[in-house]
Design a protein around this motif. Sequence first.
Motif, PDB file in Angstrom:
ATOM      1  N   ASP A 165     -15.812  43.895  38.699  1.00  0.00           N
ATOM      2  CA  ASP A 165     -16.056  43.718  40.378  1.00  0.00           C
ATOM      3  C   ASP A 165     -15.028  44.489  41.048  1.00  0.00           C
ATOM      4  O   ASP A 165     -15.384  45.695  41.900  1.00  0.00           O
ATOM      5  CB  ASP A 165     -15.990  43.076  40.526  1.00  0.00           C
ATOM      6  CG  ASP A 165     -16.915  41.433  40.651  1.00  0.00           C
ATOM      7  OD1 ASP A 165     -17.781  41.601  39.199  1.00  0.00           O
ATOM      8  OD2 ASP A 165     -17.698  40.863  41.287  1.00  0.00           O
TER       9      ASP A 165
ATOM     10  N   LEU B 273     -15.428  44.175  49.282  1.00  0.00           N
ATOM     11  CA  LEU B 273     -15.371  43.241  48.296  1.00  0.00           C
ATOM     12  C   LEU B 273     -14.769  43.073  47.220  1.00  0.00           C
ATOM     13  O   LEU B 273     -14.710  42.011  46.990  1.00  0.00           O
ATOM     14  CB  LEU B 273     -16.979  44.553  47.380  1.00  0.00           C
ATOM     15  CG  LEU B 273     -17.571  44.031  46.189  1.00  0.00           C
ATOM     16  CD1 LEU B 273     -18.049  42.659  45.720  1.00  0.00           C
ATOM     17  CD2 LEU B 273     -18.178  45.210  45.571  1.00  0.00           C
TER      18      LEU B 273
ATOM     19  N   THR C 191     -13.197  40.285  48.781  1.00  0.00           N
ATOM     20  CA  THR C 191     -13.295  39.079  48.239  1.00  0.00           C
ATOM     21  C   THR C 191     -13.090  38.224  46.607  1.00  0.00           C
ATOM     22  O   THR C 191     -13.208  37.311  46.403  1.00  0.00           O
ATOM     23  CB  THR C 191     -15.266  39.085  48.389  1.00  0.00           C
ATOM     24  OG1 THR C 191     -15.386  39.732  49.693  1.00  0.00           O
ATOM     25  CG2 THR C 191     -16.108  37.860  48.201  1.00  0.00           C
ATOM     26  N   SER C 192     -14.003  39.869  45.690  1.00  0.00           N
ATOM     27  CA  SER C 192     -13.504  38.797  44.749  1.00  0.00           C
ATOM     28  C   SER C 192     -12.190  38.631  43.613  1.00  0.00           C
ATOM     29  O   SER C 192     -12.680  38.058  42.792  1.00  0.00           O
ATOM     30  CB  SER C 192     -13.713  40.292  43.673  1.00  0.00           C
ATOM     31  OG  SER C 192     -12.459  41.765  43.751  1.00  0.00           O
ATOM     32  N   GLN C 193     -11.113  38.724  44.923  1.00  0.00           N
ATOM     33  CA  GLN C 193     -10.172  37.946  44.477  1.00  0.00           C
ATOM     34  C   GLN C 193     -10.097  36.731  44.763  1.00  0.00           C
ATOM     35  O   GLN C 193      -9.334  35.926  44.125  1.00  0.00           O
ATOM     36  CB  GLN C 193      -8.964  38.542  45.902  1.00  0.00           C
ATOM     37  CG  GLN C 193      -8.350  40.028  44.681  1.00  0.00           C
ATOM     38  CD  GLN C 193      -7.665  40.809  45.879  1.00  0.00           C
ATOM     39  OE1 GLN C 193      -7.304  40.211  46.680  1.00  0.00           O
ATOM     40  NE2 GLN C 193      -7.600  42.398  45.835  1.00  0.00           N
TER      41      GLN C 193
ATOM     42  N   PHE D 290     -12.985  34.567  43.789  1.00  0.00           N
ATOM     43  CA  PHE D 290     -12.938  34.499  43.508  1.00  0.00           C
ATOM     44  C   PHE D 290     -12.663  33.771  42.501  1.00  0.00           C
ATOM     45  O   PHE D 290     -11.844  34.058  41.454  1.00  0.00           O
ATOM     46  CB  PHE D 290     -14.725  34.906  42.873  1.00  0.00           C
ATOM     47  CG  PHE D 290     -15.613  34.806  41.803  1.00  0.00           C
ATOM     48  CD1 PHE D 290     -16.867  33.539  42.403  1.00  0.00           C
ATOM     49  CD2 PHE D 290     -15.752  35.621  40.148  1.00  0.00           C
ATOM     50  CE1 PHE D 290     -17.367  33.189  41.083  1.00  0.00           C
ATOM     51  CE2 PHE D 290     -16.665  34.700  39.447  1.00  0.00           C
ATOM     52  CZ  PHE D 290     -17.133  33.582  39.918  1.00  0.00           C
TER      53      PHE D 290
ATOM     54  N   THR E  97     -24.370  39.745  38.056  1.00  0.00           N
ATOM     55  CA  THR E  97     -23.596  40.384  38.652  1.00  0.00           C
ATOM     56  C   THR E  97     -23.696  41.669  38.334  1.00  0.00           C
ATOM     57  O   THR E  97     -23.435  42.878  39.248  1.00  0.00           O
ATOM     58  CB  THR E  97     -22.024  39.604  38.069  1.00  0.00           C
ATOM     59  OG1 THR E  97     -22.863  38.161  37.953  1.00  0.00           O
ATOM     60  CG2 THR E  97     -21.608  39.845  38.809  1.00  0.00           C
TER      61      THR E  97
ATOM     62  N   TRP F 225     -22.394  38.455  47.244  1.00  0.00           N
ATOM     63  CA  TRP F 225     -21.627  38.141  47.928  1.00  0.00           C
ATOM     64  C   TRP F 225     -22.022  36.301  48.116  1.00  0.00           C
ATOM     65  O   TRP F 225     -21.112  35.576  47.546  1.00  0.00           O
ATOM     66  CB  TRP F 225     -21.415  38.279  49.478  1.00  0.00           C
ATOM     67  CG  TRP F 225     -20.174  38.870  48.748  1.00  0.00           C
ATOM     68  CD1 TRP F 225     -18.917  39.309  48.447  1.00  0.00           C
ATOM     69  CD2 TRP F 225     -20.383  39.913  50.431  1.00  0.00           C
ATOM     70  NE1 TRP F 225     -18.592  39.564  48.949  1.00  0.00           N
ATOM     71  CE2 TRP F 225     -18.861  40.825  50.020  1.00  0.00           C
ATOM     72  CE3 TRP F 225     -21.047  40.047  51.289  1.00  0.00           C
ATOM     73  CZ2 TRP F 225     -18.365  41.212  51.378  1.00  0.00           C
ATOM     74  CZ3 TRP F 225     -20.696  41.483  52.728  1.00  0.00           C
ATOM     75  CH2 TRP F 225     -19.155  41.727  51.920  1.00  0.00           C
TER      76      TRP F 225
ATOM     77  N   LEU G  63     -20.822  35.699  44.184  1.00  0.00           N
ATOM     78  CA  LEU G  63     -19.379  35.249  44.183  1.00  0.00           C
ATOM     79  C   LEU G  63     -19.060  34.062  44.754  1.00  0.00           C
ATOM     80  O   LEU G  63     -17.135  33.992  45.114  1.00  0.00           O
ATOM     81  CB  LEU G  63     -19.023  36.224  44.871  1.00  0.00           C
ATOM     82  CG  LEU G  63     -18.563  37.606  44.176  1.00  0.00           C
ATOM     83  CD1 LEU G  63     -17.662  39.027  45.116  1.00  0.00           C
ATOM     84  CD2 LEU G  63     -17.628  37.699  42.947  1.00  0.00           C
TER      85      LEU G  63
ATOM     86  N   PHE H 247      -9.672  39.327  37.363  1.00  0.00           N
ATOM     87  CA  PHE H 247     -10.261  38.335  37.503  1.00  0.00           C
ATOM     88  C   PHE H 247     -11.044  37.306  36.967  1.00  0.00           C
ATOM     89  O   PHE H 247     -11.694  37.027  36.277  1.00  0.00           O
ATOM     90  CB  PHE H 247     -11.785  39.883  37.287  1.00  0.00           C
ATOM     91  CG  PHE H 247     -13.130  39.500  38.572  1.00  0.00           C
ATOM     92  CD1 PHE H 247     -13.274  39.400  39.714  1.00  0.00           C
ATOM     93  CD2 PHE H 247     -13.750  39.359  37.479  1.00  0.00           C
ATOM     94  CE1 PHE H 247     -14.235  38.798  40.199  1.00  0.00           C
ATOM     95  CE2 PHE H 247     -15.514  38.584  37.951  1.00  0.00           C
ATOM     96  CZ  PHE H 247     -15.212  38.735  39.820  1.00  0.00           C
TER      97      PHE H 247
END
Lengths: 497, 126, 87, 332
Positions: free
Chosen positions: B13, B50, B53-55, B57, C5, C43, C46, D109
Amino acid sequence: MQLVQNVPFFSIMLAMISAVVTPVLPRRAAKWLSVGMVSAVVCLHIWFLPFMLSFGGSYNYMMGHFPAPWGNELRAGLLETVIALALSIVMLLSQLSGMNKLQRQIDTPKQGLFYVMCNLIMAGMLTLTYTNDLFTAYVFIEIMALSSCALMMARQVGHTMVASMRYMILSLLGSGLILIAIALTYNLTGHLLMENIHAVIARYAANGAYALPISVIIGLFIAGIAIKCGVFPFHMWLPDAYGYSTSAASAVLSSVVSKAYFFLLVKIFYRVIGIDVVLSDMALNLMLVLGVLSMILGSIGAIRCLDIRRMVAYSSVSQMGYLFAWIGLGSDVGVAAAMFHLVVHALCKSMLFLSVSPLCDASGDSKRFVDLRGAGYRYVIPGIAFSLGAMSMVGIPVLGGFFSKIFFAEAAISGAGWVRITLLAALALSTLLNAFYFMHTVLGLYRKPREGFVRQPFIKSRLTAVTLSVFGAVNLAIGFFAKDIINLITTGIQNLA
Amino acid sequence: MGDILSLLWTHLDVTVAILLFGIGFTTLLLHHNLIKKIIGLNIMETATFLFLTSQGFIAGRAAPVLAEGAAAAGYVNPIPSGLVLTGIVVSVSVTAVMLALTIRLYRRYHTLDIDSMTLMMKGEDE
Amino acid sequence: MTLLTVIVLGALLICAVATCIAKDLLVSVIIFLAYSLLMSILWILLQSPDLAITEAAVGAGVTGILFFITLKKLHAIKVKNDEEKDR
Amino acid sequence: MKKKIADILRQRFYGDESPLDEDMIASLGEQPQGLTRSSNEALEALEGVRELRVQRAQEQEHEMYRQIHAWSYSSGVKIIQRLYRILSAVTCFGIVMFLLWTVNTLPPFGDPGNPDNNEVAARYVELGPGETGAVNMVTGMILDYRAFDTFGEATVLFTAACSALFLLKLHDHKDGKPTKTWLEAEYDDRFHEPKNDQILQFAAKLLTPVVLLFGFYVVLNGHITPGGGFSGGAIMGAGLILYLNAYGFKKTERFFTYRTFQWVTFAALLSYAGLKSYSFYTGANHLESGVSLGVPGNILSAGFILPLNICVGLVVMCTMYVFYTLIRKGGV
């Protein structure tokens, strides 16, 4: 908590609320509301400064019911107070002094909006100075960017429009870099409040974890703020924007907006990343390089100008270079010198911009040096103000600029190796170039007008004369109290960490 | 090389976000056309969002709309979402102002190319 | 990391490149809208529904409308200008 | 080539909107005259010679600039542009590579043990409903824990609307009569926009109420379900734009004029500022705020969050609509 400790909060809210109220007011009321708000902020800070002096340290001010890592916070310390006071004074005097010119240059229905933008810039400046939260800083950076773009193009001629487009593009690149830096910081630390981030980064620095990302963060912050301040490779928009917009806008942009951004960078170094981490980092050299380049090339650009306002604008580039280079030097003395110069330059450059425009009026609305000859006799007070400002920029003794040059030289001497030599050489060269173009201009103002020059009638405004005299007095006072101010700043910097 | 690729795969991501950021940044800086520049700006900003946000998740957890009786450990981090919400609004306002400026400039210079605009502007000066 | 994804991420990259190299401005704006919609799907994946709804309303909705009306306005200015030139 | 285009365009432009501002017109009027020398005083003669020399130097300088300009219009600008483009491309590539390299060293991640999943996020999720009254923690966070940021954000919208007004607003005369530019804009708008399109009007008649209602629902339920002031406001703004597109300015002016925009934004932002100032002040001075939070999950709960959401929603709706109208016609 005493009532006086609410001053930062009151000032910010006052500025924001008057910005919101202004659009529904008639034009005259808008003008006086803005002036009244700024003077109220100045008065509040004059009340606040003695308190901070006796208070000693600094304190955090919760914005809401939740303490540090959860809610927004402001932080008040001595250095913040001094900077906020100085910049508010600049704002007040610029607004008053540029008022008459502004009424002639901007479409009447749009003047109210001009004051909305002034109020927003005031709010942004105060918030960037006092905030204790990185993300709040980002939001207000955007407010500042949008409203300074609007100030720039308030006088809608081709130059200012193209310049504001270029400014928007560069400024958004800068915001993007800053936002990435904030995101990286959040990823590494999980906090947005400055002190909490600092604690985590200090822990990482102690055991050597995440060294590369931290360097990248520092580099991104430097690049972002450098773009927004308009130092050398990013200065394309600056001469057109400052040279053609209305004089109050140029003064506010060069003295309040870029200084607030720069102070935010210093705050990030001290309070977010930790000055010892920053000083030992390679990324700081970026600042040194940018600073030295823009010191020299800005001055050369100023010499090449045929038009007085563009010259003053280019001189801004070179002076921002001083600030960057001496932070890049990497010592506390350098930072103190830079902070002192920040105050001096803010007061001085706004005075220069504001005294130039009456002088141009007195020369038949021309900005060229040829026509400006003898303008110092035609309009006495702006002539004196311009000469005073120019002499201070060159570094004639007793004026503020002289002391900042001394502090710069002292700081440079305390540096090590090639950095010391480079900075001293750059300082000498840049001062020489400064002296050349500024003194050339000042002497020109007091020469005989060129033959064939027809003196045209022009409006002398009492308001401009009075505010320019006050400006001059403030500039003299800075030189007079230089020692006290530098002491204040040194204590403030110690409190900042 | 394989090492780096597998590392990039685990950060997929974020990697894509950085690539998008690069595309947007390059367009904003290098494209002549103002409208393209503005689109590039939007791409750059969404890429940053993005990245943020990916952090927040966390694999296998739900959105932070709390249900009664559920354990607190069942939700993702709400902070990045809040920050990005702010960012999206900032980005739309900046876009609107840029578009307004573009219209004004087009009305004056009849071009969308910023370099020729600058040339014409210099021409006005002579 | 689900397959969906990965597909959405790939599509995002393709859209971004396509937007930047498309010759026609209208095409470019339309691809950008597709990009915004893909972003809002991402989003949701996510787990940030707030962002998804905001991006769908603001990014794909209002921004798109603003781009379209700007293009239309530019065209109108151009047409008017050409008429004046012909006269 | 570019020079030619520039010339043509400029010539056309001198007609309706003169690019010369006052400064330039003033400087045009004063062509440098030949120097006349007063014969009597030697001092003045000396001065005159110096003047002449200075003038000649200046002329040379001007000539140099003219040459530079000429050069820059032809080949110079191309070289510099190409250099600039190559440098920028290299910089962009460098930044991306550098960031990719950095990304590899970041925490993995989606891992619950990352540094950003710390006590801050934990408290928001665990104690959030009790402390803010909101069930949707994102709304709870942006409108209560970090409400100052959100105030800044609403102000960004306000700033942008004011900047757009600065750029595009056409003004009436003082006595309320429309100006020539305004009439032209009105004419252009009628010429270029759809006129009484039956399909569009029918669709708008069906859709507008639904869209507005949905937007309002999203705003009101911001603290319970995903959404809130920003998304709901944007949806409502889009609904208004749809209505405007179908029925034209005549109909929308009945309920939405420039004054509506002014007063709604003013009222919404001022009440936001007022409500939040109260809670900032009480919070910082450790006073009780005395706001009851209600039962989390109910529509009338969560203290200030519901009114704040409505304020934000109104501001966003008006701003979006005003952006559209400004770009389309230059006025509401």
